[in-house]
Design an enzyme around this catalytic site. Structure first.
Site, mmCIF file in Angstrom:
data_model
loop_
_atom_site.group_PDB
_atom_site.id
_atom_site.type_symbol
_atom_site.label_atom_id
_atom_site.label_comp_id
_atom_site.label_asym_id
_atom_site.label_seq_id
_atom_site.Cartn_x
_atom_site.Cartn_y
_atom_site.Cartn_z
ATOM 1 N N ASN A 217 0.844 -1.203 0.000
ATOM 2 C CA ASN A 217 0.000 0.000 0.000
ATOM 3 C C ASN A 217 0.873 1.243 0.000
ATOM 4 O OD1 ASN A 217 0.528 0.845 2.868
ATOM 5 N ND2 ASN A 217 -0.294 -1.218 3.190
ATOM 6 N N CYS A 281 0.824 2.103 14.060
ATOM 7 C CA CYS A 281 0.623 3.087 12.987
ATOM 8 C C CYS A 281 0.839 2.463 11.614
ATOM 9 C CB CYS A 281 1.584 4.253 13.222
ATOM 10 S SG CYS A 281 1.275 5.635 12.154
ATOM 11 N N ALA A 282 1.339 1.237 11.584
ATOM 12 C CA ALA A 282 1.638 0.607 10.290
ATOM 13 C C ALA A 282 0.358 0.340 9.511
ATOM 14 C CB ALA A 282 2.380 -0.706 10.516
ATOM 15 N N ASP A 286 -4.087 -6.541 4.976
ATOM 16 C CA ASP A 286 -5.104 -7.381 5.619
ATOM 17 C C ASP A 286 -5.132 -8.785 5.022
ATOM 18 O OD1 ASP A 286 -6.098 -5.522 7.459
ATOM 19 O OD2 ASP A 286 -7.230 -4.517 5.883
ATOM 20 N N LYS A 296 9.055 -16.544 -11.189
ATOM 21 C CA LYS A 296 8.305 -15.413 -11.736
ATOM 22 C C LYS A 296 7.033 -15.903 -12.444
ATOM 23 C CE LYS A 296 8.629 -11.597 -14.921
ATOM 24 N NZ LYS A 296 9.263 -11.131 -16.140
ATOM 25 N N PRO A 312 -2.302 -12.051 10.111
ATOM 26 C CA PRO A 312 -2.608 -11.898 11.537
ATOM 27 C C PRO A 312 -2.937 -10.445 11.853
ATOM 28 C CG PRO A 312 -0.251 -12.324 11.186
ATOM 29 C CD PRO A 312 -0.926 -12.470 9.866
ATOM 30 N N PHE A 330 -4.538 2.909 14.942
ATOM 31 C CA PHE A 330 -4.856 3.923 13.945
ATOM 32 C C PHE A 330 -6.029 3.384 13.124
ATOM 33 C CE2 PHE A 330 -1.942 7.569 13.187
ATOM 34 C CZ PHE A 330 -1.179 7.426 14.332
ATOM 35 N N LYS A 348 -11.885 -3.911 19.034
ATOM 36 C CA LYS A 348 -10.532 -4.409 19.306
ATOM 37 C C LYS A 348 -10.101 -4.136 20.745
ATOM 38 C CE LYS A 348 -8.935 -4.190 14.516
ATOM 39 N NZ LYS A 348 -7.755 -4.209 13.652
HETATM 40 O O1 PMT Z 1 2.862 6.112 6.468
HETATM 41 P P1 PMT Z 1 2.277 7.436 6.007
HETATM 42 O O2 PMT Z 1 2.430 7.634 4.518
HETATM 43 O O3 PMT Z 1 2.784 8.604 6.810
HETATM 44 O O4 PMT Z 1 0.692 7.376 6.234
HETATM 45 C C1 PMT Z 1 0.188 7.289 7.533
HETATM 46 C C2 PMT Z 1 -0.981 6.291 7.620
HETATM 47 C C3 PMT Z 1 -2.166 6.806 6.816
HETATM 48 C C4 PMT Z 1 -0.545 4.922 7.105
HETATM 49 C C5 PMT Z 1 -1.320 6.180 9.164
HETATM 50 O O5 PMT Z 1 -1.693 7.439 9.648
HETATM 51 C C6 PMT Z 1 -2.430 5.174 9.395
HETATM 52 O O6 PMT Z 1 -3.613 5.445 9.297
HETATM 53 N N1 PMT Z 1 -2.028 3.930 9.738
HETATM 54 C C7 PMT Z 1 -2.981 2.771 9.893
HETATM 55 C C8 PMT Z 1 -3.336 2.305 8.529
HETATM 56 C C9 PMT Z 1 -4.255 1.094 8.572
HETATM 57 O O7 PMT Z 1 -3.863 0.046 8.147
HETATM 58 O O8 PMT Z 1 -5.411 1.295 9.123
HETATM 59 P P2 PMT Z 1 -6.582 0.174 9.259
HETATM 60 O O9 PMT Z 1 -7.803 0.953 9.578
HETATM 61 O O10 PMT Z 1 -6.601 -0.717 8.080
HETATM 62 O O11 PMT Z 1 -6.089 -0.699 10.485
HETATM 63 C C10 PMT Z 1 -6.518 -0.461 11.801
HETATM 64 C C11 PMT Z 1 -5.413 -0.708 12.799
HETATM 65 O O12 PMT Z 1 -5.094 -2.104 12.847
HETATM 66 C C12 PMT Z 1 -4.105 0.016 12.520
HETATM 67 O O13 PMT Z 1 -3.594 0.442 13.757
HETATM 68 C C13 PMT Z 1 -3.208 -1.067 11.921
HETATM 69 O O14 PMT Z 1 -1.831 -0.832 12.200
HETATM 70 C C14 PMT Z 1 -3.711 -2.303 12.645
HETATM 71 N N2 PMT Z 1 -3.583 -3.560 11.895
HETATM 72 C C15 PMT Z 1 -4.283 -3.736 10.732
HETATM 73 C C16 PMT Z 1 -4.202 -4.967 10.070
HETATM 74 C C17 PMT Z 1 -3.396 -5.988 10.624
HETATM 75 N N3 PMT Z 1 -3.282 -7.144 9.994
HETATM 76 N N4 PMT Z 1 -2.725 -5.773 11.750
HETATM 77 C C18 PMT Z 1 -2.805 -4.587 12.406
HETATM 78 O O15 PMT Z 1 -2.167 -4.417 13.451
#
Ligand code: PMT
Length: 415
Positions: A217, A281-282, A286, A296, A312, A330, A348
């Site tokens: 992404n 914040c990552a 999904d 390839k 996970p 986030f 969560k």
């Molecule tokens: O990196 P930048 O370019 O600065 O951009 C910042 C950002 C937009 C990436 C950041 O601000 C942000 O929103 N990060 C979370 C992005 C995300 O994947 O959001 P989500 O709504 O899909 O996930 C919800 C939460 O679950 C997040 O805290 C995510 O880290 C966490 N997650 C999601 C899927 C997964 N398999 N494991 C997780 O821990």
């Protein structure tokens, strides 16, 4: 906004002397005084003669609720609060806006008006918020004054980058009042997270289709890296688990590089037991291909079907531990931001969630700026759009407030 300010009183009873010098940004000092007072500070204002060309002392008297000081030789003042008294009263002197001329005065120890005299007579921390045309900021004399003042311990908040009153674009804008207040709050909170470990995930993950292709992404890692730096500035011991990004590793932050969601999960879980605060914040993928191939993929058929499986959910796994850290998620949403974010918070079982609108130009993924809606079980607050490092500081201020109020803090106190 009210709830935010109820929590953001870490300037309570701090004595802040605001010096206003003569630039167009002087009009912002009205809002700055209000914001400082809302944060609990006691504010006294000193204006230079040039500042009074832009805004009247009466206006600042009305918003500060105090007499505004304008002249050095004022017999009435010298009986009440003269320049030495003001210099002693101040814990911090914030000069905002600070013109190029005033920087030069400060750098060469002039004392020909009230503000410059107070700056010479004080032992308080002097903080400068420059505001000038970008050529003036880049001028060799200004840059030398800037270096000189910094080497003496004068702190600089800004200047910011952007469109200037003169129509030019560049460095030289005064930071917005809210940003200045947030920088001050961070100064006061320095060391608040000393002895506390913070684990942060940042950036994207990559899920392989074959040895050269992957699903990923647009996350640049900027937001997560800014959060790591903000936590480090507060004295925390910070571990950053980062997906593939093109950013410099932040100073004094242990950084672990990973690629896939599974690797990120394993790195998080192996560190989580020492963690007091976890901030996810990552942008973790999904889904991942069920059968990545070891060669390839060839374009042999008109359509290619790839079966994906869930990765996970790291955040959920952490929040469901029997002894979870203070957990901040986030939420990246293209619509119904508050609704989906609150749902994630509750589903969560998070302590706090920072939601950002994505899919718009200039904010969210990849951009230098962002805006957040921070939500917790009993409230929420909007942090308006600004540069990610500043936004991260404001977010950390909120996290700190909630963390210290939570039962998890008492349980997780460092030995
Ligand atoms: O990196 P930048 O370019 O600065 O951009 C910042 C950002 C937009 C990436 C950041 O601000 C942000 O929103 N990060 C979370 C992005 C995300 O994947 O959001 P989500 O709504 O899909 O996930 C919800 C939460 O679950 C997040 O805290 C995510 O880290 C966490 N997650 C999601 C899927 C997964 N398999 N494991 C997780 O821990």
């Amino acid at each position: 906004m009210g709830q935010y300010h109820d929590m953001q009183h870490n300037l309570t009873q701090k004595h802040i002397l605001l010096g206003v010098t003569g630039g167009i940004a002087a009009y912002k000092s009205v809002e700055l005084v209000r914001r400082l007072r809302e944060s609990g500070a006691e504010v006294r204002v000193v204006m230079t003669a040039a500042a009074q060309e832009f805004i009247t002392p009466l206006t600042l008297q009305a918003v500060s609720g105090q007499r505004v000081y304008t002249t050095l030789l004022d017999s009435e003042n010298e009986f009440a609060m003269g320049h030495i008294e003001l210099a002693r009263w101040a814990e911090f002197i914030l000069i905002a806006p600070a013109t190029a001329d005033f920087l030069a005065k400060l750098a060469y120890g002039h004392a020909n008006d009230l503000l410059s005299t107070i700056c010479l007579a004080t032992t308080a921390q002097i903080i400068v918020a420059p505001a000038m045309n970008q050529q003036m900021w880049n001028a060799r004399s200004t840059q030398e004054n800037y270096q000189r003042l910094q080497s003496w311990g004068v702190r600089f908040f800004g200047p910011g980058h952007g469109l200037q009153a003169c129509g030019e674009q560049g460095l030289g804008r005064m930071l917005e009042p809210l940003e200045l207040v947030s920088c001050l709050q961070t100064l006061f909170q320095r060391g608040t997270l000393e002895g506390h470990s913070v684990l942060i995930t940042a950036g994207p993950t990559r899920e392989a289709l074959d040895p050269i292709r992957f699903i990923s992404n647009r996350s640049s890692g900027r937001m997560g890296y800014a959060v790591a730096e903000a936590a480090q500035l507060l004295g925390a011991q910070v571990t950053l688990i980062s997906g593939p990004v093109c950013l410099t590793v932040p100073l004094n932050v242990d950084t672990i590089s990973v690629s896939t969601a599974q690797e990120m999960r394993d790195a998080v879980i192996s560190h989580i037991h020492q963690t007091a605060i976890f901030i996810a914040c990552a942008a973790v993928a999904d889904y991942r291909p069920v059968h990545p191939v070891d060669h390839k993929l060839k374009k042999q058929t008109e359509f290619l079907e790839i079966i994906l499986e869930r990765t996970p959910d790291i955040l959920s796994e952490v929040a469901q531990l029997s002894n979870p850290p203070f957990t901040v998620g986030f939420a990246a949403e293209t619509h119904d931001l508050a609704h989906y974010a609150r749902d994630k918070l509750l589903r969560k079982n998070l302590d706090l969630i920072a939601a950002n609108q994505v899919g718009l130009p200039g904010t969210g993924f990849e951009s230098a700026e962002n805006a957040l809606k921070v939500i917790w079980k009993t409230g929420e607050i909007d942090l308006p759009r600004c540069a990610k490092p500043l936004l991260a500081k404001q977010l950390l201020n909120l996290i700190v407030e909630h963390y210290f109020q939570s039962s998890k803090f008492n349980r997780l106190q460092p030995s």
